[in-house]
Each structure stands twice: as structure tokens, then as C-alpha cells.
Design an enzyme around this catalytic site. Sequence first.
Site, mmCIF file in Angstrom:
data_model
loop_
_atom_site.group_PDB
_atom_site.id
_atom_site.type_symbol
_atom_site.label_atom_id
_atom_site.label_comp_id
_atom_site.label_asym_id
_atom_site.label_seq_id
_atom_site.Cartn_x
_atom_site.Cartn_y
_atom_site.Cartn_z
ATOM 1 N N LYS A 194 -45.846 -37.721 123.274
ATOM 2 C CA LYS A 194 -46.903 -37.467 124.263
ATOM 3 C C LYS A 194 -47.983 -38.537 124.065
ATOM 4 O O LYS A 194 -49.123 -38.238 123.692
ATOM 5 C CB LYS A 194 -47.489 -36.062 124.069
ATOM 6 C CG LYS A 194 -46.587 -34.939 124.535
ATOM 7 C CD LYS A 194 -46.573 -34.764 126.042
ATOM 8 C CE LYS A 194 -47.860 -34.132 126.544
ATOM 9 N NZ LYS A 194 -47.897 -34.081 128.022
ATOM 10 N N ASP A 227 -42.972 -33.501 127.996
ATOM 11 C CA ASP A 227 -42.909 -32.503 129.075
ATOM 12 C C ASP A 227 -41.945 -32.954 130.165
ATOM 13 O O ASP A 227 -41.156 -32.167 130.689
ATOM 14 C CB ASP A 227 -44.310 -32.205 129.638
ATOM 15 C CG ASP A 227 -45.116 -33.454 129.931
ATOM 16 O OD1 ASP A 227 -44.770 -34.540 129.415
ATOM 17 O OD2 ASP A 227 -46.103 -33.360 130.686
#
Length: 370
Positions: A194, A227
Site C-alpha cells: 500500500k 486492495d
Amino acid sequence: MPANKKLLVLPGDGIGPEVMGQVGRMVEWFGDRRALKFDLEEELVGGAAIDVHGVPVTDKTVDTATNADAVLLGAVGGAKWDSLPFEQKPERGLLRLRKDLGLYANLRPAICFDALVDASSLKPEVVSGLDIMILRELTGGVYFGSPRGIETLPDGTRRGVNTQVYTTPEIHRVARVGFELARKRGNKVCSVEKANVMESGVLWREEVQKLHDAEYQDVELSHMYADNCAMQLVRNPKQFDVIVTDNLFGDMLSDEAAMLTGSLGMLPSASLGDPDETGRRKALYEPVHGSAPDIAGQGIANPIACLLSFAMMLRYSLDLGGEADLVEGAVRNVLSGGKRTGDIAKPGEATVSTGEMGTAVLDELERLGA
Ligand code: NAD
């Protein structure tokens, strides 16, 4: 004559010894039919070790594991030991082995066998032919970083803290495993973090890219946010070959990928450490499933995850890709022929026992490889 390979077998608890029994038969087959000889040692681990030795793994077993070419583990745990304090539970045996052997790279293949395509919750065309590898960093990151803990602030508010932390050597060593795996597969690595919101993710991305540019330019490298990766895994999982990611994201993404393929009884795994001077990595192979107390002792557990873990050992510890292909081919054909243990059978379908499934795979090995 090459030296016999040293294998430490740790059947463990519940269905562990049942499924490992079928691996024992396969070891014999390889000795008899392919002149592949193993020196087997068997030890207790988990609850079985607690009952006899008072600890979930003894120092001697850890020593034997350290000196083995590979360790094969069944499963640990069960209700009998559930009330023990956390530090004494059967699972601590497994954690100690991972820690003492320095097993930082966890490999979880997600392969969808055509015969089981209906067992997936996704559409057959999305998962048919799926063969991806999730590589999870196993000994660092937020599960181990400090500071950590729960504190009470002066105003009475409670605060929980965990720290996501990675160093360049930790990132490089797991990324290196990823690039090397990719070279033996589809030659693609997708590195997942991320970096949009986490500094540790920025470092992860930069260091994976640096290692790639310095040593692995022949491998195709892409980067993806975690994600998005979770979403892509259910949208179009076949776009991936090897996914390399940290401990936390890997924990989730490997479970998600595993379920693309249907049943827990089918999923093998490997955990690898650093190579020694001969290039041999410390390694532990085990099915993803647990000790399944609900079916233990009935002879109905699916041994395929354990047999495929043995195949991973042939491929990654012994560099015997051809022999691993043979085991995987035998499993594929047995499934195509319609043999099913209870966990992978459709309602009303006839089922076979653990031993019958083992026999079917051995018969097919004999047909393919003798
Ligand atoms: P589990 O994986 O043991 O079982 C979950 C479900 O899947 C059960 O219904 C079980 O019958 C079924 N199942 C699992 N493996 C199967 C197989 N080979 N064939 C047919 N069916 C199979 O998970 P759980 O029930 O959450 O945990 C049971 C025990 O195992 C607990 O003590 C847990 O701590 C331990 N555990 C150990 C490991 C390990 O040793 N690596 C991993 C997970 C859980």
C-alpha cells in the site's frame, strides 16, 4: 550414488497422522520404483508432543529439523489442549519451528483442477486452468514490529498499537524467492503493498524494483496496491503468476486465493528459509488445513493437500520438478476419473476413504511413471 535425502516427518494431531500415512506410502513408491531413497525420521509435534514430552516441540526435534533436507508436517491442535495457556498450546510447536528455522517465505499455490472447477464460488471460466503462487513474507511486518501493546492513556482512553516495519534485507530476501520462483513458472512477479498510504509500502516497492533492475531484469515485474489485488483476485485471477507481498496482506490474499480453488483438503504450502552454502534452503511443507477434529479417526480425510505438499518438497527442496509433475499429474487424473473424498464430493456423490484416495493416486503414479 547420491546420498539419501533426510526427511523429518511430523504427523502431529487429529487427521495429521491419517493424511501423512498416505505420504509414507508415496515415499515407499518413490524408493521402489524411482530409486529415490529417503532417510526418514519421525517425531511428535503439537498436542501429541505435549502428551509425551510436556512441550509442543522438543529441542531435539528442532535440531533434527535444522539438519534435515526438508520437514513434512501434518497438522497440530485439538480440543484436548485448547485450555492450555497460549505459550503452551500445540500451535506454539509450529511457530517455534518456523522461527528457529528462519522460514520467512511462505508459498501458497492456488491451482484449480479442472475436475473441481464447480467447487469454486467463482464462475468456471474465471478459475478453470488457474495456477498462481502467493508468496507471503512470514517472519516480519506488523505481526512482529514494535512498539506494540495496549495502553491506557491519562484520560482513561485505551490505545492499541502495532507497528508495520520492514528493512531492506527482509524485503530483498523474500523478493528474491519470488523472482526465482517466477523463473521456474510463468516469469511474472506482481509485488503488492500500500505505497499510496504507507511508508513501509513505499520502501517495499522501491526495494523490489531495485532488486529487479539489478538482478532479475528477465522477469516481468509489476506493482499493485493490496486492495486492488484483492479485487483482481476475484475478477481475473489468471492475470497473475507469482504475487509477492508482506505478512499482513499475504495472510489475507493467500486465504482469498486459496478459496478460489474450492476445498481446504486440496491446498499444500511450503515455508522456506535462507539457502546454505550449497544452495539448500531450510524448508517445511504442510497442508494448509488443520487437524480437523470433527472428522479425525474416521479415515475419511482428504490426503491430497498433504500429498501435494510432498510434491512441493520434491520441486523446491530436492529440485526434482519432473517427479513433482508426476505426483500432481496423478492427482489430476484421479480427480478427473471421479474419485472424491467427502470434502470435495457433490451431494449424493459416492465418496472414498483416505486410504482409497491414497491407493488411487499411487495406482495412477504407477501407470504414469513406473
Ligand atoms: P481445520 O482446517 O482443521 O478444519 C476446517 C474444516 O475443514 C473442518 O470441517 C474439517 O473437517 C475440514 N477439513 C480440513 N481438512 C480436511 C481434509 N484434509 N479433508 C477433509 N476435510 C477437511 O480448521 P479448524 O477446525 O479451524 O481447526 C481445527 C484445529 O486445527 C484447531 O486446533 C486449530 O488450531 C488447528 N489448526 C492447525 C493448523 C496447522 O496445523 N497448520 C492450521 C489450522 C488450524
